[in-house]
Write an enzyme that holds these catalytic residues in place. Structure first.
Site, short mmCIF file in Angstrom:
data_model
loop_
_atom_site.label_atom_id
_atom_site.label_comp_id
_atom_site.label_asym_id
_atom_site.label_seq_id
_atom_site.Cartn_x
_atom_site.Cartn_y
_atom_site.Cartn_z
CE1 TYR A 22 -4.09 -1.74 0.35
CE2 TYR A 22 -2.76 -3.39 1.74
CZ TYR A 22 -3.93 -2.94 1.08
OH TYR A 22 -4.92 -4.02 0.96
CG ASN A 31 -0.21 13.13 -1.74
OD1 ASN A 31 0.84 13.64 -1.88
ND2 ASN A 31 -1.25 13.41 -1.77
NE ARG A 36 -5.90 5.25 7.71
CZ ARG A 36 -6.32 5.81 8.91
NH1 ARG A 36 -5.98 7.13 9.33
NH2 ARG A 36 -7.29 4.93 9.40
CG ASN A 45 -16.39 1.16 -7.33
OD1 ASN A 45 -17.07 0.31 -7.86
ND2 ASN A 45 -16.50 2.22 -8.40
CB CYS A 53 -7.56 -6.30 -4.83
SG CYS A 53 -8.79 -5.59 -5.81
CG HIS A 54 -4.75 -11.53 -6.35
ND1 HIS A 54 -5.87 -10.67 -7.43
CD2 HIS A 54 -3.63 -11.68 -6.97
CE1 HIS A 54 -5.24 -11.03 -8.69
NE2 HIS A 54 -3.96 -11.60 -8.35
CD GLU A 82 -1.42 -13.71 -10.12
OE1 GLU A 82 -0.54 -12.77 -9.54
OE2 GLU A 82 -2.55 -13.30 -10.39
#
Length: 107
Positions: A22, A31, A36, A45, A53-54, A82
């Site tokens: 992240y 930034n 978060r 969404n 996302c994984h 993967e």
DNA sequence: TTAATGACCTATC
DNA sequence: CGATAGGCCATTA
């Protein structure tokens, strides 16, 4: 529309067999503190199928607690499928599978 | 508009 | 080393 667009664009670029954190994405988004919002964007969404996302993990290289797809368990299988290996600690070796963006075209 | 929340990160006890 | 508190920034109500 907002930071999501930037986040999606980055997460979408994560190559198969690599993972990003992240903080990493947040930094690329503009930034470093937006970590978060990165995870939040994916939870709010996401585009199933378009946004891996994984492949987005926290700073420790471990999956988040309340993942969507069906749990970290399913995710671990996806990453493993993967080519991403998991350490006995249950984390991903960011030193090896960590996504390295901005590859020098000169190389 | 303000207040509250959040798939995080960092520092301190 | 493990747990707790605070901070950051954007989105939602």
């Amino acid at each position: 529309m907002g930071v999501f667009t930037s986040i999606y664009a980055i997460v979408r670029k994560i190559p198969r067999g690599s993972v990003a954190t992240y903080g990493q994405i947040a930094r690329l988004a503009g930034n470093p503190r937006m970590a978060r919002q990165v995870g939040w964007a994916l939870h709010s969404n996401p585009e199933p199928g378009a946004i891996p996302c994984h492949r987005v993990l926290n700073r420790n290289g471990e999956l988040c607690k309340g993942f969507a797809f069906g749990g970290q368990e399913a995710q671990r299988l996806m990453l493993d499928a993967e080519g991403v290996a998991f350490l006995p600690d249950g984390r991903v070796d960011l030193e090896r599978f960590g996504w390295q963006p901005a590859p020098d075209p000169t190389e």
